[in-house]
Design a protein around this motif. Structure first.
Motif, PDB file in Angstrom:
ATOM      1  N   ALA A  76       0.304 -28.756   0.894  1.00 24.62           N
ATOM      2  CA  ALA A  76       0.746 -29.708  -0.118  1.00 24.62           C
ATOM      3  C   ALA A  76       2.136 -30.270   0.134  1.00 24.62           C
ATOM      4  N   TRP A  77       2.423 -31.317  -0.619  1.00 21.65           N
ATOM      5  CA  TRP A  77       3.688 -32.042  -0.555  1.00 21.65           C
ATOM      6  C   TRP A  77       4.889 -31.123  -0.699  1.00 21.65           C
ATOM      7  N   ASN A  78       4.744 -30.023  -1.433  1.00 20.65           N
ATOM      8  CA  ASN A  78       5.856 -29.108  -1.688  1.00 20.65           C
ATOM      9  C   ASN A  78       5.956 -27.982  -0.657  1.00 20.65           C
ATOM     10  N   GLY A  79       5.135 -28.024   0.380  1.00 19.40           N
ATOM     11  CA  GLY A  79       5.174 -27.016   1.436  1.00 19.40           C
ATOM     12  C   GLY A  79       4.242 -25.844   1.224  1.00 19.40           C
ATOM     13  N   ASP A 107       3.591 -37.456  -1.365  1.00 16.15           N
ATOM     14  CA  ASP A 107       3.863 -37.629  -2.792  1.00 16.15           C
ATOM     15  C   ASP A 107       3.356 -36.420  -3.578  1.00 16.15           C
ATOM     16  N   PRO A 108       3.882 -36.213  -4.800  1.00 11.12           N
ATOM     17  CA  PRO A 108       3.413 -35.096  -5.615  1.00 11.12           C
ATOM     18  C   PRO A 108       1.891 -35.078  -5.726  1.00 11.12           C
ATOM     19  N   PHE A 109       1.353 -33.876  -5.622  1.00 14.07           N
ATOM     20  CA  PHE A 109      -0.073 -33.554  -5.713  1.00 14.07           C
ATOM     21  C   PHE A 109      -0.857 -33.912  -4.461  1.00 14.07           C
ATOM     22  N   GLN A 110      -0.225 -34.549  -3.488  1.00 15.81           N
ATOM     23  CA  GLN A 110      -0.924 -34.866  -2.247  1.00 15.81           C
ATOM     24  C   GLN A 110      -0.796 -33.703  -1.270  1.00 15.81           C
ATOM     25  N   ALA A 111      -1.723 -33.667  -0.316  1.00 17.54           N
ATOM     26  CA  ALA A 111      -1.736 -32.595   0.673  1.00 17.54           C
ATOM     27  C   ALA A 111      -2.511 -33.049   1.891  1.00 17.54           C
ATOM     28  N   THR A 112      -2.304 -32.341   2.982  1.00 19.68           N
ATOM     29  CA  THR A 112      -3.144 -32.488   4.162  1.00 19.68           C
ATOM     30  C   THR A 112      -4.228 -31.426   4.034  1.00 19.68           C
TER      31      THR A 112
END
Length: 144
Positions: free
Chosen positions: A65-68, A43-48
């Motif tokens: 992050a979620w956007n790569g 989801d937006p703003f999430q990341a590993t």
């Protein structure tokens, strides 16, 4: 020696303390941590998130992050945390955000240094010590 692991709920306090020491260059990480937390559902703003620890102290962070984009603050242990974050996330790499020297090192560590980037921007960060701010007299008097 730096020990690297995926960061998870319960690590927030250590991350905040580490990023506070690098506040001027960690705005995206701090904001994303507050908005998305450490659980990654894409989801937006999430990341590993991956962290590097030295003698029990957090010394490096990378978040895929979620956007790569990989967002990093890793003055030490950069290669290890960047690789851990990307390998653990399961998503493609689309970009890297961080201080220039760290960004260049991350490109090398991830084996993409020779790839042409769609967009490259070397932005200098500026910081203002608010306690040293001198308020113009007209502003202080409310004239402007």
């Amino acid at each position: 020696m730096i020990r690297v692991r995926r960061l998870q709920p319960g690590d927030e306090r250590a991350i905040e303390a580490f990023l506070a020491r690098h506040a001027d260059a960690s705005l995206f990480l701090r904001s994303n941590l507050r908005a998305g937390g450490l659980v990654d559902h894409g989801d937006p703003f999430q990341a590993t998130w991956a962290g590097g620890f030295e003698e029990g102290a957090l010394v490096a962070v990378a978040a895929h992050a979620w956007n790569g984009n990989v967002v990093l603050q890793a003055p030490r242990g950069l290669a290890e945390v960047v690789r851990c974050s990307v390998a653990t996330s399961g998503r493609p790499l689309r970009g890297i955000v961080g201080e220039w020297d760290q960004l260049v090192a991350a490109r090398e560590a991830l084996g993409v240094a020779d790839r042409r980037a769609r967009f490259t921007s070397r932005d200098d960060l500026l910081a203002l010590d608010v306690s040293a701010l001198v308020v113009p007299a007209a502003l202080a008097r409310g004239e402007v």
